[in-house]
Design a protein around this motif. Structure first.
Motif, PDB file in Angstrom:
ATOM      1  N   ARG A 157       0.814  -1.214   0.000  1.00 13.86           N
ATOM      2  CA  ARG A 157       0.000   0.000   0.000  1.00 13.86           C
ATOM      3  C   ARG A 157       0.849   1.267   0.000  1.00 13.86           C
ATOM      4  O   ARG A 157       0.493   2.270  -0.617  1.00 13.86           O
ATOM      5  CB  ARG A 157      -0.943  -0.017   1.208  1.00 13.86           C
ATOM      6  CG  ARG A 157      -2.037  -1.070   1.106  1.00 13.86           C
ATOM      7  CD  ARG A 157      -2.988  -1.007   2.272  1.00 13.86           C
ATOM      8  NE  ARG A 157      -2.347  -1.431   3.519  1.00 13.86           N
ATOM      9  CZ  ARG A 157      -2.987  -1.535   4.678  1.00 13.86           C
ATOM     10  NH1 ARG A 157      -4.294  -1.248   4.747  1.00 13.86           N
ATOM     11  NH2 ARG A 157      -2.360  -1.934   5.766  1.00 13.86           N
ATOM     12  N   TRP A 158       1.979   1.227   0.696  1.00 12.55           N
ATOM     13  CA  TRP A 158       2.839   2.401   0.756  1.00 12.55           C
ATOM     14  C   TRP A 158       3.336   2.788  -0.633  1.00 12.55           C
ATOM     15  O   TRP A 158       3.430   3.970  -0.970  1.00 12.55           O
ATOM     16  CB  TRP A 158       4.024   2.169   1.695  1.00 12.55           C
ATOM     17  CG  TRP A 158       3.682   2.390   3.127  1.00 12.55           C
ATOM     18  CD1 TRP A 158       3.543   1.448   4.104  1.00 12.55           C
ATOM     19  CD2 TRP A 158       3.421   3.650   3.765  1.00 12.55           C
ATOM     20  NE1 TRP A 158       3.205   2.014   5.301  1.00 12.55           N
ATOM     21  CE2 TRP A 158       3.129   3.382   5.117  1.00 12.55           C
ATOM     22  CE3 TRP A 158       3.396   4.970   3.321  1.00 12.55           C
ATOM     23  CZ2 TRP A 158       2.821   4.381   6.033  1.00 12.55           C
ATOM     24  CZ3 TRP A 158       3.094   5.970   4.228  1.00 12.55           C
ATOM     25  CH2 TRP A 158       2.814   5.675   5.559  1.00 12.55           C
ATOM     26  N   ARG A 159       3.653   1.804  -1.447  1.00 16.11           N
ATOM     27  CA  ARG A 159       4.140   2.090  -2.793  1.00 16.11           C
ATOM     28  C   ARG A 159       3.067   2.774  -3.630  1.00 16.11           C
ATOM     29  O   ARG A 159       3.358   3.717  -4.384  1.00 16.11           O
ATOM     30  CB  ARG A 159       4.610   0.809  -3.472  1.00 16.11           C
ATOM     31  CG  ARG A 159       5.890   0.234  -2.869  1.00 16.11           C
ATOM     32  CD  ARG A 159       6.323  -1.016  -3.592  1.00 16.11           C
ATOM     33  NE  ARG A 159       7.600  -1.521  -3.079  1.00 16.11           N
ATOM     34  CZ  ARG A 159       8.192  -2.617  -3.501  1.00 16.11           C
ATOM     35  NH1 ARG A 159       7.621  -3.352  -4.463  1.00 16.11           N
ATOM     36  NH2 ARG A 159       9.340  -2.990  -2.984  1.00 16.11           N
ATOM     37  N   HIS A 160       1.845   2.297  -3.504  1.00 17.11           N
ATOM     38  CA  HIS A 160       0.747   2.930  -4.245  1.00 17.11           C
ATOM     39  C   HIS A 160       0.568   4.382  -3.803  1.00 17.11           C
ATOM     40  O   HIS A 160       0.350   5.275  -4.632  1.00 17.11           O
ATOM     41  CB  HIS A 160      -0.548   2.157  -4.013  1.00 17.11           C
ATOM     42  CG  HIS A 160      -0.618   0.861  -4.745  1.00 17.11           C
ATOM     43  ND1 HIS A 160      -0.941   0.778  -6.073  1.00 17.11           N
ATOM     44  CD2 HIS A 160      -0.406  -0.420  -4.315  1.00 17.11           C
ATOM     45  CE1 HIS A 160      -0.924  -0.501  -6.465  1.00 17.11           C
ATOM     46  NE2 HIS A 160      -0.602  -1.239  -5.408  1.00 17.11           N
ATOM     47  N   SER A 161       0.664   4.633  -2.511  1.00 21.97           N
ATOM     48  CA  SER A 161       0.504   5.986  -1.995  1.00 21.97           C
ATOM     49  C   SER A 161       1.630   6.896  -2.479  1.00 21.97           C
ATOM     50  O   SER A 161       1.390   8.049  -2.861  1.00 21.97           O
ATOM     51  CB  SER A 161       0.469   5.972  -0.461  1.00 21.97           C
ATOM     52  OG  SER A 161      -0.666   5.295   0.021  1.00 21.97           O
TER      53      SER A 161
ATOM     54  N   VAL B 252      -9.996  13.909  -3.224  1.00 20.05           N
ATOM     55  CA  VAL B 252     -11.178  13.836  -4.087  1.00 20.05           C
ATOM     56  C   VAL B 252     -10.951  12.741  -5.122  1.00 20.05           C
ATOM     57  O   VAL B 252      -9.870  12.687  -5.734  1.00 20.05           O
ATOM     58  CB  VAL B 252     -11.420  15.185  -4.791  1.00 20.05           C
ATOM     59  CG1 VAL B 252     -12.577  15.086  -5.781  1.00 20.05           C
ATOM     60  CG2 VAL B 252     -11.678  16.278  -3.767  1.00 20.05           C
ATOM     61  N   PRO B 253     -11.909  11.849  -5.332  1.00 19.14           N
ATOM     62  CA  PRO B 253     -11.744  10.788  -6.336  1.00 19.14           C
ATOM     63  C   PRO B 253     -11.321  11.349  -7.685  1.00 19.14           C
ATOM     64  O   PRO B 253     -11.882  12.329  -8.165  1.00 19.14           O
ATOM     65  CB  PRO B 253     -13.140  10.160  -6.411  1.00 19.14           C
ATOM     66  CG  PRO B 253     -13.739  10.421  -5.074  1.00 19.14           C
ATOM     67  CD  PRO B 253     -13.212  11.767  -4.653  1.00 19.14           C
TER      68      PRO B 253
ATOM     69  N   ILE C 276      -4.668   8.032  -0.362  1.00 19.66           N
ATOM     70  CA  ILE C 276      -5.399   7.365   0.720  1.00 19.66           C
ATOM     71  C   ILE C 276      -6.162   6.122   0.261  1.00 19.66           C
ATOM     72  O   ILE C 276      -6.533   5.279   1.088  1.00 19.66           O
ATOM     73  CB  ILE C 276      -6.384   8.339   1.399  1.00 19.66           C
ATOM     74  CG1 ILE C 276      -7.495   8.757   0.419  1.00 19.66           C
ATOM     75  CG2 ILE C 276      -5.648   9.557   1.935  1.00 19.66           C
ATOM     76  CD1 ILE C 276      -8.614   9.563   1.068  1.00 19.66           C
ATOM     77  N   GLU C 277      -6.380   5.985  -1.044  1.00 22.07           N
ATOM     78  CA  GLU C 277      -7.187   4.868  -1.555  1.00 22.07           C
ATOM     79  C   GLU C 277      -6.672   3.496  -1.127  1.00 22.07           C
ATOM     80  O   GLU C 277      -7.479   2.630  -0.750  1.00 22.07           O
ATOM     81  CB  GLU C 277      -7.278   4.941  -3.075  1.00 22.07           C
ATOM     82  CG  GLU C 277      -8.183   3.857  -3.658  1.00 22.07           C
ATOM     83  CD  GLU C 277      -8.215   3.895  -5.171  1.00 22.07           C
ATOM     84  OE1 GLU C 277      -9.219   3.445  -5.761  1.00 22.07           O
ATOM     85  OE2 GLU C 277      -7.232   4.367  -5.770  1.00 22.07           O
ATOM     86  N   PRO C 278      -5.356   3.238  -1.149  1.00 20.90           N
ATOM     87  CA  PRO C 278      -4.889   1.909  -0.760  1.00 20.90           C
ATOM     88  C   PRO C 278      -5.237   1.527   0.676  1.00 20.90           C
ATOM     89  O   PRO C 278      -5.219   0.350   1.029  1.00 20.90           O
ATOM     90  CB  PRO C 278      -3.370   2.007  -0.932  1.00 20.90           C
ATOM     91  CG  PRO C 278      -3.168   3.111  -1.905  1.00 20.90           C
ATOM     92  CD  PRO C 278      -4.243   4.093  -1.607  1.00 20.90           C
ATOM     93  N   TRP C 279      -5.572   2.494   1.495  1.00 19.83           N
ATOM     94  CA  TRP C 279      -5.836   2.249   2.911  1.00 19.83           C
ATOM     95  C   TRP C 279      -7.332   2.155   3.205  1.00 19.83           C
ATOM     96  O   TRP C 279      -7.724   1.936   4.358  1.00 19.83           O
ATOM     97  CB  TRP C 279      -5.210   3.372   3.741  1.00 19.83           C
ATOM     98  CG  TRP C 279      -3.766   3.560   3.408  1.00 19.83           C
ATOM     99  CD1 TRP C 279      -3.240   4.389   2.460  1.00 19.83           C
ATOM    100  CD2 TRP C 279      -2.661   2.862   3.967  1.00 19.83           C
ATOM    101  NE1 TRP C 279      -1.874   4.275   2.405  1.00 19.83           N
ATOM    102  CE2 TRP C 279      -1.486   3.352   3.320  1.00 19.83           C
ATOM    103  CE3 TRP C 279      -2.528   1.889   4.972  1.00 19.83           C
ATOM    104  CZ2 TRP C 279      -0.216   2.872   3.635  1.00 19.83           C
ATOM    105  CZ3 TRP C 279      -1.265   1.434   5.293  1.00 19.83           C
ATOM    106  CH2 TRP C 279      -0.124   1.915   4.631  1.00 19.83           C
TER     107      TRP C 279
END
Length: 266
Positions: free
Chosen positions: A123-127, A182-183, A191-194
């Motif tokens: 998840r950290w990588r995606h963020s 915002v999407p 924040i989406e990965p979390w």
């Protein structure tokens, strides 16, 4: 390890980007030297070209971070060449932000490069991939404001100071807007990965309209005033006063004439 799987040609800087950078340099020199017959035109070319350069660096930051996080396909897509014509939506990534810059003097976020998220673990990588773009705008703003907060303006022509002030304003607005949760914007990508799968499914249909929502809100006088007051406060803290910002915006819109309070000579 991931960079070894990309061809050298996939990472060669595009002539298109080099051309845009050259326009930035030449126009910047014209603003600095005062050689342009109409300083406003030189400021317009300098700021617009520099803004496109920052958009390219923004998207490159996303792609480069994705490459090192596991998505080795970004090279073949041309994202590492800094060529804006290679973006998934060149209209959204370059043309639309430039149009809104000319119309409203705001650093509107553009479209994003397409990252194959399924290749990335953690998840950290995606963020970090999502945050890389707006952080690039923040870094660009720091460079533009450096002469001001370092008190190194001796010998810097007034017109060039104004141009840097306005360019910094664009970078700060872009960084703030992109970091909104915002999407469809980078802030949501952070924040989406979390978020839970249920929340992500509920939010997904609204992602294509996130930017339109932000734009609609900025049209509201109270929101617009609050937003730009925040931007002005940030720039003021970095040593750029409101007068420099206003004169930069006025010089950029050269077709409206230069206010009497703005010096255009060195």
């Amino acid at each position: 390890m991931t960079t070894a799987t990309t061809r050298h040609g996939d990472r060669r800087v595009s002539p298109v980007f080099l051309g845009i950078a050259a326009v930035t340099a030449v126009a910047g020199w014209a603003v600095w030297s005062g050689s342009a017959a109409r300083p406003g035109i030189a400021v317009f070319l300098f700021v617009t070209a520099a803004w496109i350069v920052s958009l390219c660096l923004h998207e490159y930051a996303h792609a480069r971070t994705a490459l090192h996080s596991g998505d080795i396909t970004v090279g073949a897509k041309g994202y590492l060449t800094l060529n804006p014509l290679k973006y998934t939506h060149a209209l959204l990534s370059i043309v639309l932000p430039v149009v809104f810059l000319i119309m409203g003097g705001i650093g509107l976020p553009g479209g994003a490069v397409f990252i194959e998220r399924g290749r990335i673990r953690g998840r950290w990588r995606h963020s970090v991939i999502s945050a890389a773009g707006p952080l690039t705008n923040a870094l660009f703003a720091a460079v533009c404001t450096a002469p001001f907060w370092l008190h190194a303006l001796d010998g810097v022509p007034a017109s060039f100071q104004y141009a840097l002030a306005f360019l910094a304003l664009l970078q700060v607005t872009a960084a703030i807007l992109n970091l909104l949760p915002v999407p469809g914007l980078d802030g949501y990508g952070v924040i989406e990965p979390w978020l839970s799968h249920r929340v992500k499914r509920q939010v997904a249909p609204f992602a294509p309209f996130g930017l339109l929502l932000v734009f609609a809100l900025l049209w509201q006088p109270s929101v617009n005033q609050w937003f730009f007051q925040l931007v002005h406060d940030i720039l003021d803290g970095l040593g750029i006063g409101y007068d420099e910002q206003a004169c930069g915006a006025a010089l950029y819109r050269f077709w409206q004439g230069t206010p009497l309070g703005c010096r255009v000579s060195p």
